[in-house]
Enzyme design. Sequence first.
Site, PDB file in Angstrom:
ATOM      1  N   GLY A 243       0.828  -1.215   0.000  1.00 35.54           N
ATOM      2  CA  GLY A 243       0.000   0.000   0.000  1.00 35.54           C
ATOM      3  C   GLY A 243       0.854   1.253   0.000  1.00 35.54           C
TER       4      GLY A 243
ATOM      5  N   GLY B 135      -2.048  -9.868  -5.325  1.00 37.22           N
ATOM      6  CA  GLY B 135      -1.526 -10.985  -6.108  1.00 37.22           C
ATOM      7  C   GLY B 135      -0.325 -11.650  -5.471  1.00 37.22           C
TER       8      GLY B 135
ATOM      9  N   ASP C 199       0.635   1.907   8.951  1.00 40.08           N
ATOM     10  CA  ASP C 199       0.267   1.118  10.138  1.00 40.08           C
ATOM     11  C   ASP C 199       1.357   1.144  11.218  1.00 40.08           C
ATOM     12  OD1 ASP C 199      -1.838   0.461   8.448  1.00 40.08           O
ATOM     13  OD2 ASP C 199      -0.983  -1.473   7.892  1.00 40.08           O
TER      14      ASP C 199
ATOM     15  N   ARG D  85     -23.559  15.427  19.758  1.00 40.84           N
ATOM     16  CA  ARG D  85     -23.469  14.066  19.224  1.00 40.84           C
ATOM     17  C   ARG D  85     -22.256  13.293  19.738  1.00 40.84           C
ATOM     18  NH1 ARG D  85     -25.056  15.639  13.025  1.00 40.84           N
ATOM     19  NH2 ARG D  85     -27.258  15.193  13.254  1.00 40.84           N
TER      20      ARG D  85
ATOM     21  N   MET E 109      -7.489   3.540   9.913  1.00 44.87           N
ATOM     22  CA  MET E 109      -6.811   2.342   9.401  1.00 44.87           C
ATOM     23  C   MET E 109      -5.774   1.858  10.419  1.00 44.87           C
ATOM     24  SD  MET E 109      -6.212   2.976   5.360  1.00 44.87           S
ATOM     25  CE  MET E 109      -7.472   2.596   4.168  1.00 44.87           C
TER      26      MET E 109
ATOM     27  N   ARG F  32     -22.780   9.560  14.987  1.00 46.17           N
ATOM     28  CA  ARG F  32     -22.441   9.665  13.572  1.00 46.17           C
ATOM     29  C   ARG F  32     -21.056   9.044  13.379  1.00 46.17           C
ATOM     30  NH1 ARG F  32     -27.049  10.688  13.172  1.00 46.17           N
ATOM     31  NH2 ARG F  32     -28.041  12.457  12.119  1.00 46.17           N
TER      32      ARG F  32
ATOM     33  N   GLN G  64      -5.801   8.873   4.664  1.00 47.64           N
ATOM     34  CA  GLN G  64      -4.643   8.698   5.568  1.00 47.64           C
ATOM     35  C   GLN G  64      -3.377   8.343   4.786  1.00 47.64           C
ATOM     36  OE1 GLN G  64      -6.290   6.342   9.331  1.00 47.64           O
ATOM     37  NE2 GLN G  64      -7.574   6.096   7.539  1.00 47.64           N
ATOM     38  N   ARG G  65      -3.558   7.890   3.555  1.00 43.74           N
ATOM     39  CA  ARG G  65      -2.393   7.465   2.769  1.00 43.74           C
ATOM     40  C   ARG G  65      -1.936   8.513   1.769  1.00 43.74           C
ATOM     41  NH1 ARG G  65      -3.615   1.336   1.664  1.00 43.74           N
ATOM     42  NH2 ARG G  65      -3.379   1.965  -0.513  1.00 43.74           N
TER      43      ARG G  65
HETATM   44  O1  F6P Z   1      -1.427  -1.488   5.265  1.00 46.74           O
HETATM   45  C1  F6P Z   1      -1.838  -0.219   4.907  1.00 46.74           C
HETATM   46  C2  F6P Z   1      -3.341  -0.147   4.778  1.00 46.74           C
HETATM   47  O2  F6P Z   1      -3.691   1.186   4.468  1.00 46.74           O
HETATM   48  C3  F6P Z   1      -4.117  -0.644   5.994  1.00 46.74           C
HETATM   49  O3  F6P Z   1      -4.126   0.295   7.061  1.00 46.74           O
HETATM   50  C4  F6P Z   1      -5.453  -0.926   5.384  1.00 46.74           C
HETATM   51  O4  F6P Z   1      -6.148  -1.921   6.090  1.00 46.74           O
HETATM   52  C5  F6P Z   1      -5.104  -1.441   4.011  1.00 46.74           C
HETATM   53  O5  F6P Z   1      -3.788  -0.979   3.725  1.00 46.74           O
HETATM   54  C6  F6P Z   1      -6.029  -0.998   2.907  1.00 46.74           C
HETATM   55  O6  F6P Z   1      -5.643  -1.623   1.733  1.00 46.74           O
HETATM   56  P1  F6P Z   1      -6.232  -1.271   0.306  1.00 46.74           P
HETATM   57  O7  F6P Z   1      -5.471  -0.081  -0.213  1.00 46.74           O
HETATM   58  O8  F6P Z   1      -5.972  -2.489  -0.488  1.00 46.74           O
HETATM   59  O9  F6P Z   1      -7.669  -0.954   0.475  1.00 46.74           O
END
Ligand code: F6P
Length: 361
Positions: free
Chosen positions: A12, A79, A141, A176, A183, A277, A285-286
């Site tokens: 990822g 894969g 992570d 609320r 993640m 909610r 986050q990425r």
């Molecule tokens: O390992 C990084 C991560 O972002 C995890 O926190 C999350 O569960 C997973 O990859 C999500 O993967 P994908 O991009 O395949 O949805």
Amino acid sequence: MVKKIAILTSGGDCAGLNAVIRAVTLRAHNKYSWEVYGIKDGTLGLLKEPLDVIRLDPQNFEGSLMRMGGTFLGSNNKGNPFRKITRNGKKIDSSDLVIEGFKKLGIDALIGIGGDGSLKILQSITKKGNINFVGIPKTIDNDVKHNELSIGYDTAVDVATNALDMLQPTAASHRRVMILEVMGRDAGHIALNSGIAGGADVILIPEIQYSIKSIADHIEKLRSKGRNHALIVVAEAVKKENGKKATVKYVDGEVRLGGIGNYLGDEIYKITDSETRVTVLGHVQRGAQPTHRDRLIASAFGVYAVDLIAKKKFNRVVVWKDRGVQDLMLSQVAGYSKTVQKNDPLIKVAEGLGIYIGEIN
Ligand code: F6P
């Protein structure tokens, strides 16, 4: 004599990958005058004919690349690289094709940037193909063993903290309970760190059991003291109270983590009668712009990894420890994960702040 190296990003994506590719390229060129090649889409670029690789020069990084999230080389987290595929009517192990690709490229060493799983795969392939290898840990992570900070983690925590900052005013405006699902796979580092930094009232991580009744009691206690809202951060791998994983089946048939936020929202609503909610933070986050810390670690890892190759120290992985870079044997790190330990000092901090963090006592 080392003359030509390659670099790839695997698993990822996360923030800081472009910064590490830049650091490797600059060090390899400026200090050693080596050629650097970037392999596209993890190892997939090596399965293409012609090979999908690009030559990397310092000029590639004069623009804004280092400041951007993602990886301009592309990555792949799908894969099995040891799967059988058919080529010219014959069934072959795809890892043999990857190795063939490395040989065609004629490199002296490979730098692979990946999380625990990707590092394990790259370890197996490079061992099989007798390819000199150095690993660099990245993952939001932050679960790579023996490594305090992985590239991408700091940015992810920042994004989650900002989300809490933005949820608090709207939670207060509508009285609320706001739940933020973050993640982290099986590790609660993002939830624990952002929860503390973002002023959460409840932090739930996969490593610590919780009870809905205790969460409800905690919310009631806050209410009795005059608070009109509450913030909850939950890590995606936290299980339902009955011990079952919260998962979502996608149309491609894959089952992925997801849904714990909504489950908690319903359960808390039922017993506290608080309007709940749920925000699922997901891939933002990425993809964010890397924080200064992620750029810094990426830069330090990249320079160090190239220097390891110059010293012919292979099958190593760089790690961040005691405010600097060190290197360890790949076999000590690849494939092992690091979750939140019960004695993590931050658990005491959370408790000290009056946050409900599960049934720890
Ligand atoms: O390992 C990084 C991560 O972002 C995890 O926190 C999350 O569960 C997973 O990859 C999500 O993967 P994908 O991009 O395949 O949805």
